[in-house]
Motif scaffolding. Sequence first.
Motif, PDB file in Angstrom:
ATOM      1  N   THR A  92       0.859  -1.218  -0.124  1.00  0.00           N
ATOM      2  CA  THR A  92      -0.031   0.158   0.044  1.00  0.00           C
ATOM      3  C   THR A  92       1.017   1.350  -0.341  1.00  0.00           C
ATOM      4  O   THR A  92       0.460   2.398  -0.447  1.00  0.00           O
ATOM      5  CB  THR A  92      -0.891   0.054   1.032  1.00  0.00           C
ATOM      6  OG1 THR A  92      -0.322  -0.100   2.451  1.00  0.00           O
ATOM      7  CG2 THR A  92      -1.890  -0.949   1.263  1.00  0.00           C
ATOM      8  N   ALA A  93       2.252   1.136   0.142  1.00  0.00           N
ATOM      9  CA  ALA A  93       3.117   2.454   0.297  1.00  0.00           C
ATOM     10  C   ALA A  93       3.371   2.899  -0.920  1.00  0.00           C
ATOM     11  O   ALA A  93       3.756   4.033  -1.233  1.00  0.00           O
ATOM     12  CB  ALA A  93       4.332   2.098   1.162  1.00  0.00           C
ATOM     13  N   ILE A  94       3.119   1.922  -1.998  1.00  0.00           N
ATOM     14  CA  ILE A  94       3.500   2.285  -3.365  1.00  0.00           C
ATOM     15  C   ILE A  94       2.474   2.806  -4.041  1.00  0.00           C
ATOM     16  O   ILE A  94       1.434   2.291  -4.290  1.00  0.00           O
ATOM     17  CB  ILE A  94       4.089   1.109  -4.074  1.00  0.00           C
ATOM     18  CG1 ILE A  94       5.409   0.446  -3.241  1.00  0.00           C
ATOM     19  CG2 ILE A  94       4.634   1.383  -5.473  1.00  0.00           C
ATOM     20  CD1 ILE A  94       5.734  -1.151  -3.910  1.00  0.00           C
ATOM     21  N   LYS A  95       2.542   4.127  -4.403  1.00  0.00           N
ATOM     22  CA  LYS A  95       1.528   4.931  -5.055  1.00  0.00           C
ATOM     23  C   LYS A  95       1.635   5.050  -6.451  1.00  0.00           C
ATOM     24  O   LYS A  95       2.978   5.316  -6.936  1.00  0.00           O
ATOM     25  CB  LYS A  95       1.374   6.328  -4.432  1.00  0.00           C
ATOM     26  CG  LYS A  95       0.974   6.264  -2.869  1.00  0.00           C
ATOM     27  CD  LYS A  95       0.636   7.521  -2.423  1.00  0.00           C
ATOM     28  CE  LYS A  95       0.261   7.634  -0.951  1.00  0.00           C
ATOM     29  NZ  LYS A  95       0.261   8.892  -0.390  1.00  0.00           N
ATOM     30  N   PRO A  96       0.718   4.802  -7.296  1.00  0.00           N
ATOM     31  CA  PRO A  96       1.141   5.200  -8.778  1.00  0.00           C
ATOM     32  C   PRO A  96       1.296   6.539  -9.041  1.00  0.00           C
ATOM     33  O   PRO A  96       0.764   7.292  -8.511  1.00  0.00           O
ATOM     34  CB  PRO A  96      -0.044   4.747  -9.536  1.00  0.00           C
ATOM     35  CG  PRO A  96      -1.353   4.704  -8.465  1.00  0.00           C
ATOM     36  CD  PRO A  96      -0.711   4.622  -7.101  1.00  0.00           C
ATOM     37  N   PRO A  97       2.173   6.753  -9.852  1.00  0.00           N
ATOM     38  CA  PRO A  97       2.652   8.261 -10.315  1.00  0.00           C
ATOM     39  C   PRO A  97       1.138   9.004 -10.708  1.00  0.00           C
ATOM     40  O   PRO A  97       0.341   8.542 -11.522  1.00  0.00           O
ATOM     41  CB  PRO A  97       3.596   8.105 -11.357  1.00  0.00           C
ATOM     42  CG  PRO A  97       3.228   6.838 -11.934  1.00  0.00           C
ATOM     43  CD  PRO A  97       2.850   5.928 -10.819  1.00  0.00           C
ATOM     44  N   THR A  98       1.421  10.372 -10.661  1.00  0.00           N
ATOM     45  CA  THR A  98       0.050  11.318 -11.151  1.00  0.00           C
ATOM     46  C   THR A  98       0.175  11.134 -12.591  1.00  0.00           C
ATOM     47  O   THR A  98       1.548  10.737 -13.267  1.00  0.00           O
ATOM     48  CB  THR A  98       0.391  12.636 -10.479  1.00  0.00           C
ATOM     49  OG1 THR A  98       1.486  13.144 -10.842  1.00  0.00           O
ATOM     50  CG2 THR A  98       0.077  12.534  -8.981  1.00  0.00           C
TER      51      THR A  98
END
Length: 55
Positions: A7-13
């Motif tokens: 969950t810490a890995i967020k997709p880039p904007t």
Amino acid sequence: MKILEITAIKPPTPQQARIDGLKRQKDASTKALQAERDRQKIAKAQQTIASVKLG
């Protein structure tokens, strides 16, 4: 992996994704340009060698 790590890995904007894509494109273009310059240098050297052998 733990759930917290996933969950810490967020997709880039979208803006970040565009910048990343442009960087990759720039790197690919730089490599292609250098490869073409090298190819032309080799072709010119081969032409010079051929003209010396005939002369």
